[in-house]
Scaffold this active site. Sequence first.
Site, PDB file in Angstrom:
ATOM      1  N   ASP A  92     105.375  39.514  53.314  1.00 45.33           N
ATOM      2  CA  ASP A  92     104.678  40.317  54.319  1.00 45.33           C
ATOM      3  C   ASP A  92     105.729  40.814  55.320  1.00 45.33           C
ATOM      4  OD1 ASP A  92     105.315  38.087  55.769  1.00 45.33           O
ATOM      5  OD2 ASP A  92     103.260  37.561  56.293  1.00 45.33           O
ATOM      6  N   GLY A  94     105.895  40.297  58.590  1.00 48.11           N
ATOM      7  CA  GLY A  94     106.073  39.489  59.793  1.00 48.11           C
ATOM      8  C   GLY A  94     105.142  39.926  60.908  1.00 48.11           C
ATOM      9  N   GLY A  95     104.573  41.110  60.774  1.00 51.38           N
ATOM     10  CA  GLY A  95     103.713  41.651  61.836  1.00 51.38           C
ATOM     11  C   GLY A  95     102.545  40.746  62.163  1.00 51.38           C
ATOM     12  N   ASP A 146     103.600  46.521  60.637  1.00 55.20           N
ATOM     13  CA  ASP A 146     102.409  47.116  61.247  1.00 55.20           C
ATOM     14  C   ASP A 146     101.986  46.335  62.488  1.00 55.20           C
ATOM     15  OD1 ASP A 146     101.689  44.857  59.769  1.00 55.20           O
ATOM     16  OD2 ASP A 146      99.670  45.602  59.355  1.00 55.20           O
ATOM     17  N   GLN A 214      95.222  50.373  58.349  1.00 54.51           N
ATOM     18  CA  GLN A 214      94.591  49.667  59.474  1.00 54.51           C
ATOM     19  C   GLN A 214      93.372  50.492  59.907  1.00 54.51           C
ATOM     20  OE1 GLN A 214      95.037  46.696  60.544  1.00 54.51           O
ATOM     21  NE2 GLN A 214      97.051  46.063  59.798  1.00 54.51           N
ATOM     22  N   GLY A 241      94.179  43.816  58.328  1.00 55.65           N
ATOM     23  CA  GLY A 241      93.333  43.670  59.507  1.00 55.65           C
ATOM     24  C   GLY A 241      91.898  43.303  59.198  1.00 55.65           C
ATOM     25  N   ASP A 291      95.541  37.728  48.570  1.00 51.77           N
ATOM     26  CA  ASP A 291      96.236  36.476  48.879  1.00 51.77           C
ATOM     27  C   ASP A 291      95.458  35.771  49.970  1.00 51.77           C
ATOM     28  OD1 ASP A 291      97.280  38.338  51.128  1.00 51.77           O
ATOM     29  OD2 ASP A 291      97.876  36.334  51.749  1.00 51.77           O
ATOM     30  N   CYS A 338      86.249  22.177  34.839  1.00 54.52           N
ATOM     31  CA  CYS A 338      87.570  22.718  35.195  1.00 54.52           C
ATOM     32  C   CYS A 338      88.629  22.148  34.265  1.00 54.52           C
ATOM     33  CB  CYS A 338      87.892  22.379  36.651  1.00 54.52           C
ATOM     34  SG  CYS A 338      89.549  22.904  37.160  1.00 54.52           S
ATOM     35  N   CYS A 340      91.849  22.168  34.800  1.00 53.06           N
ATOM     36  CA  CYS A 340      93.132  21.934  35.474  1.00 53.06           C
ATOM     37  C   CYS A 340      93.648  20.512  35.246  1.00 53.06           C
ATOM     38  CB  CYS A 340      93.035  22.265  36.963  1.00 53.06           C
ATOM     39  SG  CYS A 340      92.575  20.884  38.035  1.00 53.06           S
ATOM     40  N   CYS A 343      91.745  17.723  37.163  1.00 55.55           N
ATOM     41  CA  CYS A 343      90.433  17.370  36.626  1.00 55.55           C
ATOM     42  C   CYS A 343      90.535  16.676  35.265  1.00 55.55           C
ATOM     43  CB  CYS A 343      89.548  18.608  36.547  1.00 55.55           C
ATOM     44  SG  CYS A 343      89.100  19.214  38.196  1.00 55.55           S
ATOM     45  N   HIS A 369      94.093  21.667  42.286  1.00 54.04           N
ATOM     46  CA  HIS A 369      92.762  22.001  41.746  1.00 54.04           C
ATOM     47  C   HIS A 369      92.246  23.308  42.348  1.00 54.04           C
ATOM     48  CE1 HIS A 369      88.570  22.088  40.646  1.00 54.04           C
ATOM     49  NE2 HIS A 369      88.318  22.288  41.927  1.00 54.04           N
TER      50      HIS A 369
END
Length: 390
Positions: A92, A94-95, A146, A214, A241, A291, A338, A340, A343, A369
Amino acid sequence: MSLRFQVETTTGSGGRRAQLELPHGVVQTPVFMPVGTAATVKAVPQNVVEEINAEIILANTYHLYLRPGHELIARSGGVHRFMSWQRPMLTDSGGFQVFSLAKLRKISADGVEFRSHLDGSKHFFSPEHSMAVQIALGADIMMVFDECVETPASWERTRDSMALTHAWAQRSKDYWLAHRDEVPWTHPLARDVVMGYDAARFAGKHQALFGIVQGGMYPDLRRESAERLVEMDLPGYAIGGLAVGEPREVTREMIALALEVLPKDKPRYVMGVGYPDEIEEYARMGVDMMDCVLPTRAGRHGLLFIREDPNDRASAVLRLNIKKQDNAEDERPIDEGCACMVCQRYTRAYLRHLFACGEPLGATLNSIHNLAFYMETMQRVRGDLATATR
Ligand SMILES: [Zn+2]
């Protein structure tokens, strides 16, 4: 070449199944990107992040700039080599952290002066400096610097902030174009044989730069922001935002508005979302990348995502609070459906015990998990989108 995006199928509701080709590898989209704030997906080792099929992770520029410093990371061959992660990465700008974590900010047209949340030391970030730091880190995708307006903010305040963001996006782009050959991928240390370095893989390749839409919660500003950024002709676009406390239907409306304007042949990324049902919904609307710290943060707090019907992986998402006494002798895995590694091996009783004792392994297993749950969700959505007819 910095990025190639190939859409394979698009559904009637706009969802698309695509491939995002980046210098460090190919990413199947729509994709959820685990957050590796300080060059680590908190509590989860890199080999496990690979095993749960994370194809791209995110790192935070603000945190790595403060510790250990972007120059140190560049000297060690870039963030991929520094953290031993050879798949794609995104940083990213840093904003967001400057505006949410740092203290005593002073904003001017040139940039932002702020004090570190760690030791109070004074720093200055401009679009050019954010780019320089992100180039030193060397992720596959960088974000323009931004301004993140507070919520709620008036229309006038949001419009002014948006105008600043657009000016900064142009300055970010200018710096990126002038300096993109400085990426540390061909640094001597990055040629480490043990890491399987292949020089040919990076020949003629650059970092990609994404713009950020934005405009707060104002439809006219959101649309204008998307239009202005599209004019800048960047390799990809994010919608920023959002998920900052507004009602979910507003988030959805702002995403839909931006998606109408953003080009269909470029990746579209919604930053900082969300719950498993949200990422599924946005992916089906046509968002390619997302994300969020939620799966790892919730995991560290003992909150685990499960399906209401373990045998129906599209059933409602529930939250299991592992701390609760009723898990003390529960011999079942977190989620019986699941696949994973957690699990397959551990019981709720054991995980509750680890949490109650404050054992670090508890945070690790819970995070694994939850991340696997997000990955499985997106894999199912990708499968649905792939078989959809136009
Ligand atoms: Zn699991």
